[in-house]
Motif scaffolding. Structure first.
Motif: not given
Lengths: 411, 290
Positions: B177-194, B199-202
């Motif tokens: 259900x979660x918005x996959x785009x948030x994951x891409x946002x965090x990734x592009x901003x250099x966020x780690x898997x954690x 920030x997105x999954x939890x």
């Protein structure tokens, strides 16, 4: 919406209390009828019997030997419901609370504390054993084993069905000389750590083991004569608890836990995890050996001061919907044929309650010739060492004292 | 014009449910509480004696402690493993048909699962036998006792095996259900898997995880068959102790068993209420996207 509420209400009424308005029980006069009238009334009916179902050999005897014959000879259909005694007693108590006059059980298989309990709560029918022709002909109505159930007077409210004695089992391939008394047992346990244990005293068998030990420590005479007297016993039983604490570190799992039930102990014995087993039926090993569950080298032994024996009984609940059928079925179970078949070592192997001297010659001969099997002790050894059961109040006392003295404490 | 207003319709639906709840569960709970106040002998009402007896009973406290330990351990481990597995499935096994295999333990009844653990892990069990045949141990009794052990390892193992698939079942839809785009946002901003997880999954998982944990917790603390099969003589888990009191020969301990269950019921209700508050605020927060 209204319809739904209405149907809910009707359903609730059905659930809770319609039975209160039932007609008074029709069974009242059955006890005063002639036997032939009872038999006629029983024909074509269904008898529901509630009994412990933990032993396949017992179940097979009921389903394959008793049920077809009862149907053929008396037209009575036997429906066996396997359930533990405390649970169907609870069911009966609930029925009584709900004031139900038409119950669901016709025969219950009970003894000891369960009988004491239902008798005290008035959950049984009126006395009936004198009505049964087979009881009058073949049972010794003066014997202590028949008129007392764990010290509680039977008062004709339950009919004897069988007799068992408490024996120990051992694998003769692994144990050369089985212990003859508790001192030798302690020695054996210490020489063979981890190979002995007894079930949790909440279990029927585990409790019987501790009663046997209590007999040895306090004395048979005292326990029978004094009745329930915890202050006397708690003083004299100190040796018993220290005995158990002494062997505890050498038990299975170092005594940190005990098997929950005899079934678990049987399983451990069959896998060789323990080498000594026990049980409240002197002949039960025989069928298990034949079925390949227990090793072929299984033998039984008894220890001083003897072997505790008890009688188990059949009773009719106060609200049995088919008293005539119940009487006919119980009478049939007391017939010499049914009792002999019950003794068959390949099946249940349960001892008869009939008085051998009262039997016709042909049955007497059959009984004499009956080979109960190599794992069963000789009849005279069993009879000579028979110890009676004492009052069931000690069952609880043992459970509680054991827990605080032995079970709870760590090594 | 409609005859029944939609609001009335909604109320009537709830009312049906409430009636059902009151009749079956409500009556049972009412009987439970009223019997817990009964005197064991004359069945007279209105005494707190059973609760006094219960709270002064050392067995009860030992059982409670063991039950809480075992329940929390199995719940927390199941949740952690379940979330990790759900994450693996979401990211790596998305297309694979094999992912359905994980739900096999759910098909097996708890009692059977307990027996399986006994079959494999008891000292005369299959693993012990294999070790013995491989000469890794000299006696089968050298195999560590993990069933019928004082720490409840066997019980915890069974529950983990049974409940991890349940956790995955509950959590996986939240992942989808979660918005996959948030994951891409965090990734592009250099966020780690954690950081993606934090920030997105939890925030998306949080309410459902709490809910699942609550279900497991309430289930395990009142469960009977597994603790009976794999537990120890002392201390027994709460339901085993209550059962034993309830069925004790002369029925004198029945009211105490009822008192124990009443205490347990209140305890579970309190925790449920606490969790409800937590998830409500959690949902609110995640709705605002913080």
């Amino acid at each position: 919406m209204f319809r739904i509420i209405l149907s809910c209400l009707i359903f609730a009424m059905v659930l809770t209390g319609c039975s209160k308005g039932d007609t008074p029980k029709v069974s009242d006069n059955v006890f005063k009828q002639d036997w032939s009238q009872i038999e006629a009334a029983a024909e074509g009916t269904e008898v529901r019997m509630y009994m412990w179902g933990g032993d396949d050999n017992v179940n097979r005897y009921m389903d394959q030997w008793v049920a077809p014959r009862l149907k053929e000879q008396y037209g009575v259909t036997l429906v066996r419901t396997p359930m533990n005694a405390p649970e169907f007693m609870q069911k009966l108590m609930t029925e009584k609370k709900a004031n139900s006059l038409k119950g669901t059980m016709d025969i219950v298989w009970i003894n000891g504390e369960n009988f004491k309990n239902v008798k005290a709560n008035d959950l049984l029918s009126e006395p009936f054993v004198q009505i049964l022709p087979n009881y009058n002909s073949f049972v010794d109505g003066n014997s202590n084993n028949i008129i007392f159930d764990f010290g509680t007077p039977v008062d004709g409210k339950e009919a004897p069905w069988g007799k068992v004695q408490f024996v120990y089992l051992y694998d003769s391939a692994k144990v050369k000389n089985p212990p003859a008394n508790f001192t030798e047992l302690a020695q054996w346990v210490k020489e063979n750590p981890g190979k002995f244990t007894y079930p949790d005293p909440n279990d029927f068998t585990g409790n019987a083991f501790l009663r046997h030990l209590l007999y040895q420590q306090v004395g048979v005479e005292t326990l029978i004569k004094e009745g329930y007297n915890p202050s006397l016993v708690s003083d004299k039983s100190k040796v018993m608890w220290s005995y158990l604490k002494d062997i505890k570190p050498y038990l299975w799992k170092k005594g940190q836990t005990y098997p929950q039930s005899l079934t678990q102990l049987d399983q451990m014995y069959s896998q060789g995890e323990v080498w000594i087993n026990m049980g409240y039926n002197e002949a039960r090993a025989e069928a298990l050996i034949k079925q390949g569950v227990f090793p072929k080298t299984t033998k039984s032994f008894i220890m001083d001061p003897g072997s505790i024996g008890n009688t188990h009984f059949l009773a009719i609940p106060y609200n049995s919907p088919n008293v005539a059928g119940a009487l006919v079925a119980i009478n049939f179970l007391l017939s010499p044929d049914a009792q002999l078949a019950k003794m068959d070592p390949a099946g249940w192997g349960d001892n008869t309650v009939l008085d051998i001297n009262k039997l016709p010659v042909e049955y007497k001969n059959k009984l004499d010739n009956l080979q109960r099997g190599a794992s069963v002790l000789k009849a005279e050894d069993l009879a000579n060492n028979l110890l009676p059961e004492f009052t069931p109040e000690y069952v609880n006392w043992i459970k509680e004292t054991w827990l605080s003295e032995v079970g709870k404490t760590s090594n | 014009m409609k005859l029944v207003k939609p609001q009335t319709k909604a109320y009537s639906l709830i009312l049906r449910y409430l009636l059902f709840l009151l009749m079956f569960i409500g009556y049972g709970v009412f009987e439970l509480f009223s019997q817990s106040f009964e005197d064991a002998h004359d069945q007279a009402l209105g005494s707190l004696g059973n609760y006094e007896l219960l709270f002064s009973n050392q067995y009860f406290w030992d059982s409670l402690l063991t039950s809480i330990n075992i329940t929390f351990s199995s719940t927390i481990i199941s949740i952690v493993l379940g979330v990790v597995l759900a994450r693996l499935i979401y990211f790596y096994l998305h297309q694979s048909k094999w992912k359905y295999l994980i739900w096999i333990p759910m098909l097996i009844p708890h009692f059977v699962a307990g027996h399986l653990i006994l079959l494999f892990f008891s000292q005369s069990g299959l693993i012990s036998r294999a070790f013995y045949n491989l000469r890794w141990i000299n006696h089968m009794s050298q195999f560590p006792g993990v069933v019928n052990d004082p720490w409840g390892i066997g019980i915890i193992l069974t529950y983990i095996w049974k409940e991890v698939p349940f956790v995955v079942l509950m959590v996986l839809p939240a992942y989808y259900r979660q918005n996959k785009q948030y994951i891409d946002v965090v990734r592009t901003l250099g966020g780690s898997k954690w950081q993606v997880f934090k920030m997105v999954e939890w925030p998306a998982l949080y309410p459902i995880v709490i809910e699942t944990a609550l279900i497991l917790w309430a289930f395990v603390i009142t469960a009977y068959e597994i603790p009976y099969l794999l537990g120890v003589t002392y201390p027994k888990m709460l339901s085993v102790l209550a059962y034993q009191w309830f069925y004790q020969g002369d029925w004198s301990s029945r009211p105490i068993a009822m008192a124990l269950f009443s205490v347990l019921t209140v305890f579970i209700l309190m925790i449920t209420f606490g969790c409800f508050r937590l998830t409500q605020s959690g949902r609110f927060r995640s709705m605002r996207g913080r």
